[in-house]
Design a protein around this motif. Structure first.
Motif, PDB file in Angstrom:
ATOM      1  N   TRP A 203       0.823  -1.207   0.000  1.00  0.00           N
ATOM      2  CA  TRP A 203       0.000   0.000   0.000  1.00  0.00           C
ATOM      3  C   TRP A 203       0.859   1.260   0.000  1.00  0.00           C
ATOM      4  O   TRP A 203       0.488   2.290   0.569  1.00  0.00           O
ATOM      5  N   GLU A 204       2.024   1.206  -0.660  1.00  0.00           N
ATOM      6  CA  GLU A 204       2.925   2.361  -0.637  1.00  0.00           C
ATOM      7  C   GLU A 204       2.308   3.578  -1.329  1.00  0.00           C
ATOM      8  O   GLU A 204       2.562   4.728  -0.930  1.00  0.00           O
ATOM      9  N   ALA A 205       1.485   3.364  -2.365  1.00  0.00           N
ATOM     10  CA  ALA A 205       0.819   4.496  -3.016  1.00  0.00           C
ATOM     11  C   ALA A 205      -0.161   5.160  -2.054  1.00  0.00           C
ATOM     12  O   ALA A 205      -0.287   6.395  -2.026  1.00  0.00           O
ATOM     13  N   LEU A 206      -0.849   4.369  -1.262  1.00  0.00           N
ATOM     14  CA  LEU A 206      -1.749   4.919  -0.247  1.00  0.00           C
ATOM     15  C   LEU A 206      -0.951   5.659   0.824  1.00  0.00           C
ATOM     16  O   LEU A 206      -1.384   6.721   1.315  1.00  0.00           O
ATOM     17  N   ALA A 207       0.206   5.135   1.187  1.00  0.00           N
ATOM     18  CA  ALA A 207       1.059   5.827   2.153  1.00  0.00           C
ATOM     19  C   ALA A 207       1.421   7.220   1.653  1.00  0.00           C
ATOM     20  O   ALA A 207       1.431   8.192   2.421  1.00  0.00           O
ATOM     21  N   VAL A 208       1.720   7.335   0.366  1.00  0.00           N
ATOM     22  CA  VAL A 208       2.022   8.644  -0.216  1.00  0.00           C
ATOM     23  C   VAL A 208       0.802   9.558  -0.139  1.00  0.00           C
ATOM     24  O   VAL A 208       0.909  10.734   0.243  1.00  0.00           O
ATOM     25  N   LYS A 209      -0.371   9.047  -0.494  1.00  0.00           N
ATOM     26  CA  LYS A 209      -1.590   9.855  -0.421  1.00  0.00           C
ATOM     27  C   LYS A 209      -1.828  10.372   0.994  1.00  0.00           C
ATOM     28  O   LYS A 209      -2.219  11.528   1.201  1.00  0.00           O
ATOM     29  N   LEU A 210      -1.594   9.524   1.987  1.00  0.00           N
ATOM     30  CA  LEU A 210      -1.805   9.938   3.368  1.00  0.00           C
ATOM     31  C   LEU A 210      -0.759  10.950   3.813  1.00  0.00           C
ATOM     32  O   LEU A 210      -1.061  11.858   4.599  1.00  0.00           O
ATOM     33  N   MET A 211       0.481  10.826   3.330  1.00  0.00           N
ATOM     34  CA  MET A 211       1.491  11.839   3.672  1.00  0.00           C
ATOM     35  C   MET A 211       1.158  13.182   3.032  1.00  0.00           C
ATOM     36  O   MET A 211       1.428  14.242   3.618  1.00  0.00           O
ATOM     37  N   LEU A 212       0.583  13.151   1.853  1.00  0.00           N
ATOM     38  CA  LEU A 212       0.127  14.402   1.240  1.00  0.00           C
ATOM     39  C   LEU A 212      -0.995  15.023   2.059  1.00  0.00           C
ATOM     40  O   LEU A 212      -1.091  16.255   2.177  1.00  0.00           O
TER      41      LEU A 212
END
Length: 290
Positions: A203-212
């Motif tokens: 879920w690394e793409a989701l991790a990026v979305k959450l950091m944004l």
């Protein structure tokens, strides 16, 4: 885009062995392991994922040995686990400028664990706490109510919490470490600094979305050789996330420093990202500038 060689690196996940046999590091969640290979053959529970696990050899002083390894790769400081034993105390007393500490904690401990955190912070100046949600016994999810006293304590002490996220390497259930659990935590604790550990995959793409979305959420590269850093994380660091991605190794638990820093020059970070990734972000997040 070449990796600079003059940056004094801060490694945000490194271990100090206490013996040549390091199996004791993993005893706390061994009851969760059920397959015969993990229980009977593996020296470390995620051994199927790592090749050439570093060997420490024999020495009478593992603290000095660890500092020697750090010096070989220009690592100025390292974040290591605090457990209050002789090794932790010796590292703190002999090399106060080389080590800073996170304390692994268990949300099942309730308020007794909160008091233990506050005592360690007052007496030893720990800089963070950490939880391996899938490794707790019984398992406790990132957004479970048992975690909230730990989050509140970290906010009160103004220290980060490091959380393993994504599918765990050991062969134990993953549900507790789903990345979406972080959304509720970051919303309810806007002053809490949360650092993701161990990849967040798949879920690394989701991790990026959450950091944004959440300014208090960060990512560290622990347990991944640079060759395998997720592309989504590299792209994020090179665009809007230069202040959010932090270098962390995994020596000597699963990766050698030779492997890490042999791979590192091939990571396609932009020039301006390298100082933040290797040093500056850790200074900020862990309060080392103070």
């Amino acid at each position: 885009m070449a990796m600079p060689t003059d940056i004094r690196v801060i490694d945000c996940m490194l271990g100090i062995p206490e013996a040549e046999d390091r199996s004791a590091w993993f005893e706390f969640f061994r009851p969760l392991l059920k397959d015969a290979q993990s229980v009977e053959q593996f020296k470390m529970p995620a051994q199927y994922m790592f090749k050439d696990i570093p060997q420490t050899g024999k020495t009478d002083d593992f603290v000095a040995w660890t500092v020697d390894q750090m010096d070989r790769f220009n690592i100025e400081k390292a974040l290591v686990g605090w457990n209050g034993n002789a090794t932790s105390l010796r590292a703190k007393e002999r090399y106060p400028d080389r080590f800073f500490f996170d304390m692994p904690v268990d949300p099942n401990g309730g308020m007794a664990e909160v008091r233990r955190i506050k005592q360690a912070h007052a007496e030893h100046g720990i800089k963070a706490i950490s939880v391996f949600p899938a490794g707790t016994l019984p398992q406790v999810a990132i957004n479970h109510k048992y975690m909230f006293p730990l989050y509140a304590c970290a906010v009160e002490l103004d220290i980060p919490i490091l959380l393993n996220v994504g599918i765990p390497g050991p062969r134990i259930p993953m549900e507790t470490q789903r990345v979406e659990h972080l959304d509720e935590v970051c919303w309810f604790f806007p002053d809490l600094k949360v650092v993701m550990r161990h990849g967040a995959e798949p879920w690394e793409a989701l991790a990026v979305k959450l950091m944004l979305k959440w300014p208090n959420l960060y990512y560290s590269t622990s347990a991944f050789a640079p060759k395998h850093y997720p592309k989504a994380i590299i792209d994020y660091a090179n665009t809007r996330g230069a202040d959010k991605v932090i270098y962390a190794g995994y020596f000597p638990m699963g990766l050698s420093l030779d492997r890490i820093f042999g791979d590192m020059p091939n990571v396609p970070f932009k020039d301006e990202v390298w100082p933040k990734f290797l040093r500056d972000n850790a200074l900020k997040v862990f309060g080392l500038e103070k």
